[in-house]
Design an enzyme around this catalytic site. Structure first.
Site, short mmCIF file in Angstrom:
data_model
loop_
_atom_site.label_atom_id
_atom_site.label_comp_id
_atom_site.label_asym_id
_atom_site.label_seq_id
_atom_site.Cartn_x
_atom_site.Cartn_y
_atom_site.Cartn_z
N ASP A 114 39.40 50.24 26.11
CA ASP A 114 39.58 49.20 27.13
C ASP A 114 38.34 48.32 27.11
O ASP A 114 37.30 48.68 27.66
CB ASP A 114 39.78 49.84 28.52
CG ASP A 114 39.98 48.79 29.60
OD1 ASP A 114 39.74 47.58 29.33
OD2 ASP A 114 40.37 49.16 30.72
N HIS A 229 32.95 46.80 45.09
CA HIS A 229 34.32 46.26 45.03
C HIS A 229 35.35 47.21 45.64
O HIS A 229 36.50 46.84 45.87
CB HIS A 229 34.72 45.98 43.58
CG HIS A 229 33.87 44.96 42.89
ND1 HIS A 229 33.68 43.68 43.41
CD2 HIS A 229 33.13 45.01 41.75
CE1 HIS A 229 32.86 43.02 42.60
NE2 HIS A 229 32.51 43.80 41.60
N ASP A 266 24.44 41.43 43.26
CA ASP A 266 25.28 41.58 42.06
C ASP A 266 25.92 40.22 41.76
O ASP A 266 26.19 39.44 42.67
CB ASP A 266 26.36 42.64 42.33
CG ASP A 266 27.16 43.00 41.09
OD1 ASP A 266 26.89 44.07 40.51
OD2 ASP A 266 28.06 42.23 40.71
N ASP A 337 23.84 42.35 36.92
CA ASP A 337 24.66 41.65 35.94
C ASP A 337 24.42 40.13 36.01
O ASP A 337 25.05 39.37 35.29
CB ASP A 337 26.15 41.99 36.06
CG ASP A 337 26.58 42.24 37.48
OD1 ASP A 337 25.86 41.84 38.42
OD2 ASP A 337 27.66 42.83 37.68
N TYR A 377 24.89 45.42 32.84
CA TYR A 377 25.51 46.02 31.66
C TYR A 377 24.75 45.78 30.37
O TYR A 377 25.14 46.28 29.33
CB TYR A 377 26.97 45.53 31.56
CG TYR A 377 27.69 45.76 32.88
CD1 TYR A 377 28.09 47.04 33.24
CD2 TYR A 377 27.87 44.72 33.80
CE1 TYR A 377 28.69 47.29 34.46
CE2 TYR A 377 28.48 44.96 35.03
CZ TYR A 377 28.87 46.25 35.35
OH TYR A 377 29.44 46.50 36.57
N1 Q9C Z 1 37.55 38.88 32.38
C1 Q9C Z 1 30.67 45.42 38.90
O1 Q9C Z 1 29.83 44.70 38.43
N2 Q9C Z 1 35.64 42.49 34.65
N3 Q9C Z 1 31.94 45.30 38.62
C2 Q9C Z 1 36.10 41.18 34.88
C3 Q9C Z 1 37.16 39.31 33.68
C4 Q9C Z 1 35.48 43.34 35.79
C5 Q9C Z 1 32.38 44.27 37.74
C6 Q9C Z 1 36.20 40.43 33.58
C7 Q9C Z 1 34.08 43.33 36.28
C8 Q9C Z 1 33.81 44.37 37.32
C9 Q9C Z 1 30.25 46.51 39.82
ZN ZN Z 2 28.97 43.00 39.17
#
Ligand code: Q9C
Ligand code: ZN
Length: 744
Positions: A114, A229, A266, A337, A377
């Site tokens: 994924d 989230h 964030d 991030d 990340y």
């Molecule tokens: N194409 C946190 O940073 N991905 N969650 C979205 C859209 C999900 C982020 C990408 C990102 C979740 C805690």
């Molecule tokens: Zn985030």
């Protein structure tokens, strides 16, 4: 307003809602949301926590601790000493910052393919921890092993059905786990997810306990999965349980708090936290995120600046006026991030940005700051940013920010939209005049044109180049090891009432006599013995700072010598290493008359005359007559100028009739550590109270300044003076626009 109601905030004084009243009852008696959490009275541990292992301790529950290697052994005696008691001991070895972690949180990982979820991986924690160790930061923290949150604690936010569902995932097959994830947006489960997620919540709660029992001043919980989230009955965006939201409810219930600020830096909007508190005025949720008119994940209309909360909570959701709220605790949803190199955020925040953000928040809530990891990340960028936060929490000076100090137009637009939407709810936002709305330039929906097509060879080459540039930037950022002496104090007369932190150096030495005498010849007032002795000490301290042996310092000068001593200090600094020197002179101190106005010295005089700005480097502000006026002056004028000037050294001189109360002086000195890498020299008048001297020494050493007390509005005169100066200075000092509503 009820005695326990939010102190300010949404201006209309209001009766607490019935829900609030129920929660308040919950602190003392039984609450409706969870029967177990916090139902016990003071002294007996609540369900879910063990009684303290330290029999001599009276803290409300156990804070399991892994003693740090090399940490203080004195005073322990037995096998275990509760950190709450360590903090009370007087041998000066108590640690100020907790680091909460558990290796088990690395167990959860993605079991199938994924591309969206693969970035949330165990190495996020192990790499960050490795860096903390490598830089000697882990060893300086009180290391706390995370515990699992109880189901009652999860129930503070989540529905019983949702908790059961998660409990059930422990025995599901990979196939079943994958099928279940299909119900949620950007989520993966692993058989260990329930355990990890409970540890993540537990870590946040232990951090809150450690800070609110006084065991430590602040701390960081290094956790995964992240939380912001997650919603009452839904996992979302890698988040399973809402760690920070549960921590806020817990702080209210278990510790009886009434005003909690959550700052979410964030890059994504923590819609989970927003939903949970949108009608709750006791929790101010402040999120700073990428939105792009709904085109950035999680693609929600309610992430925009005009979301201000609902019902009783109106004005307590701020999507982008903290001091008016006067929080008792600051929780940080600390996502990284937005850091440079991050594949999700695609932003460019350098690691040191995070030490500045942390430092700024430390002036709130008496420094009670709990940071909890969310996203982030890019392993190296994440790790260095985490290190920067921990350094700031430990009180180390922040590295100066590099790059042009000019706010981006889109940032100004965002700030303005937030101001406009929040102004009806916060009087502190209205005290600088009306808010004209900008013509929004970023409302165009075009994407930035990309010069090369993604996937092509040119794109690959550009990508490789960018990543090489990033690694070299991150490599360069070697942390200068903490100086052996962070703060030195040079006093001429011994002051028995002055209490200094154990690690502040009392400077005995003086500059060489010839040097001191040579400088003293510039001013008659420096000829007297007392003034000469003081000057020798000040010069020695200044030399230590300019040579980098000492980070910051404080010195006292006898009364008639204050202005001449300052004059010598300015000349000496400019002739010996400082390229740019910021002087914040409070009280009756004149700018040395023959000092060149060449941009190397920014002179800011805060005193009781009219506002004036003869040049962009010579500014005079009347001493604000109110706390609100003082806070505005510091936040909306002094700090933007200081960051914009990028000084190598900051002088704070409290001269005759400076009129500052000790907490005000402390706030000023504390915030001025930011722009110059912590190089601050404070000059006091001899005969200043030992209370003032003690507070300033502690603040220079990195402790949080005391609160300013209840918020008061700036007087119309204070506001006028600020508006006038902004008008004079805004064209040249772009950073002023950040705090100013008036942008052309
Ligand atoms: N194409 C946190 O940073 N991905 N969650 C979205 C859209 C999900 C982020 C990408 C990102 C979740 C805690
Ligand atoms: Zn985030």
């Amino acid at each position: 307003m009820g005695q326990h109601g939010p102190r300010a905030g949404p201006q209309a004084s209001r009766q607490p809602s019935s829900r609030q009243a129920a929660l308040r009852g919950g602190v003392l008696g039984a609450g409706s949301e969870s029967e177990e959490v916090g139902k016990s009275g003071p002294g007996s541990p609540p369900v879910g926590l063990l009684p303290c292992l330290d029999s001599a301790c009276s803290c409300p529950g156990s804070l399991p601790v892994v003693p740090a290697p090399g940490s203080c052994k004195e005073g322990t005696g037995s096998a275990f000493t509760c950190p709450a008691r360590v903090a009370q001991s007087d041998h000066g070895c108590a640690m100020r910052t907790a680091l909460v972690y558990h290796e088990d949180m690395t167990a959860a990982r993605l079991l199938w393919e994924d591309p969206e979820c693969e970035i949330e991986r165990p190495e996020r924690l192990t790499t960050a921890l490795e860096r903390l160790r490598q830089w000697g930061l882990e060893q300086r923290c009180l290391q706390v092993a995370a515990r699992e949150a109880s189901e009652a604690e999860l129930g503070l936010v989540h529905s019983p059905e949702y908790v059961s569902l998660l409990r059930g995932t422990q025995t599901l097959s990979t196939r079943e786990l994958q099928a279940l994830c299909g119900q949620y947006d950007a989520v993966y489960f692993h058989p260990s997810t329930f355990h990890c997620a409970r540890l993540a919540v537990g870590a946040a709660l232990q951090l809150v306990d450690a800070v609110l029992t006084g065991a430590v001043h602040n701390g960081l919980a290094l956790v995964r999965p992240p939380g912001h989230h997650s919603q009452r009955a839904a996992a979302n965006g890698f988040c399973v349980f809402n760690n920070v939201a549960i921590a806020a409810k817990y702080a209210k219930r278990r510790h009886g708090l009434h005003r909690i600020l959550i700052v979410d830096w964030d890059v994504h909007h923590g819609q989970g936290i927003q939903y949970i508190f949108e009608d709750d005025p006791s929790v101010l949720y402040f999120s700073w995120h990428r939105y792009e008119h709904g085109r950035f994940w999680p693609y929600l209309r309610e992430s925009d600046a005009d979301a201000v909360g609902q019902g009783q909570g109106r004005g307590f959701t701020v999507n982008l006026p903290w001091n008016q709220f006067d929080p008792e605790l600051v929780l940080i949803s600390a996502g990284f991030d937005s850091a440079i190199g991050d594949p999700e955020g695609q932003m460019r925040a350098t690691p040191e940005c995070f030490s500045h953000l942390t430092q700024l928040l430390q002036v709130l809530a008496g420094g009670r700051v709990c940071a909890v990891l969310e996203g982030g990340y890019h392993l190296e960028s994440l790790s260095q940013s985490v290190c920067m936060v921990v350094k700031a929490l430990l009180g180390d000076p922040a590295l100066p920010l590099s790059g042009p100090m000019e706010p981006h137009r889109s940032a100004l637009e965002s700030i303005q939209s937030v101001r406009a939407a929040q102004a009806p709810h916060w009087k502190s936002l209205r005290q600088q005049g009306s808010t004209p709305i900008l013509n929004p330039s970023t409302y165009s929906l075009e994407r930035r044109a990309s010069p090369v097509s993604p996937g092509g060879p040119k794109f690959k080459a550009a990508e490789a180049q960018a990543s090489a540039a990033l690694s070299s930037l991150l490599d360069q950022l070697h942390l200068n090891p903490t100086l052996p002496v962070r703060t030195a104090v040079a006093l001429t007369a011994p002051d028995a009432a002055l209490v200094l932190p154990a690690d502040v150096l009392r400077q005995e030495g003086s500059a060489p006599q010839e040097e001191t005498r040579a400088w003293a010849r510039l001013h008659e007032a420096l000829a007297q013995d007392k003034a000469l002795t003081a000057l020798g000490k000040v010069l020695h301290l200044l030399n230590g700072i300019l040579d980098g042996q000492v980070s910051s310092g404080m010195a006292a000068t006898p009364e008639p010598a204050a202005a001449p001593t300052l004059d010598v200090v300015i000349r000496r600094s400019l002739s010996h290493g400082a390229r740019r020197l910021l002087c914040v002179a409070v009280g009756q101190l004149d700018r040395p008359a023959d000092l060149a106005d060449d941009g190397r010295n920014l002179w800011l005089n805060i005193r009781g005359k009219e506002a004036a700005a003869p040049s962009m480097f010579q500014v005079s502000v009347p001493l604000p007559g109110t706390t609100g006026g003082f806070v505005s002056c510091v936040l909306a004028l002094v700090l933007p100028l200081a960051y914009g000037f990028q000084p190598d050294l900051v002088l704070v001189a409290l001269g005759p009739a400076h009129g500052l109360q000790a907490p005000q002086a402390a706030l000023l000195a504390s915030l001025l550590r930011g722009p110059a890498g912590g190089r601050v020299l404070v000059l006091l008048e001899q005969g200043s109270t030992s209370q003032l001297a003690g507070i300033l020494a502690r603040v220079l050493q990195g402790q949080a300044p005391p609160g300013l007390g209840p918020f008061s509005m700036a007087s119309p005169e204070d506001t006028q003076a600020l508006i006038y100066l902004r008008g004079q200075l805004e064209a040249e000092w772009k950073m002023l626009q950040v705090a100013a509503p008036q942008v052309p």
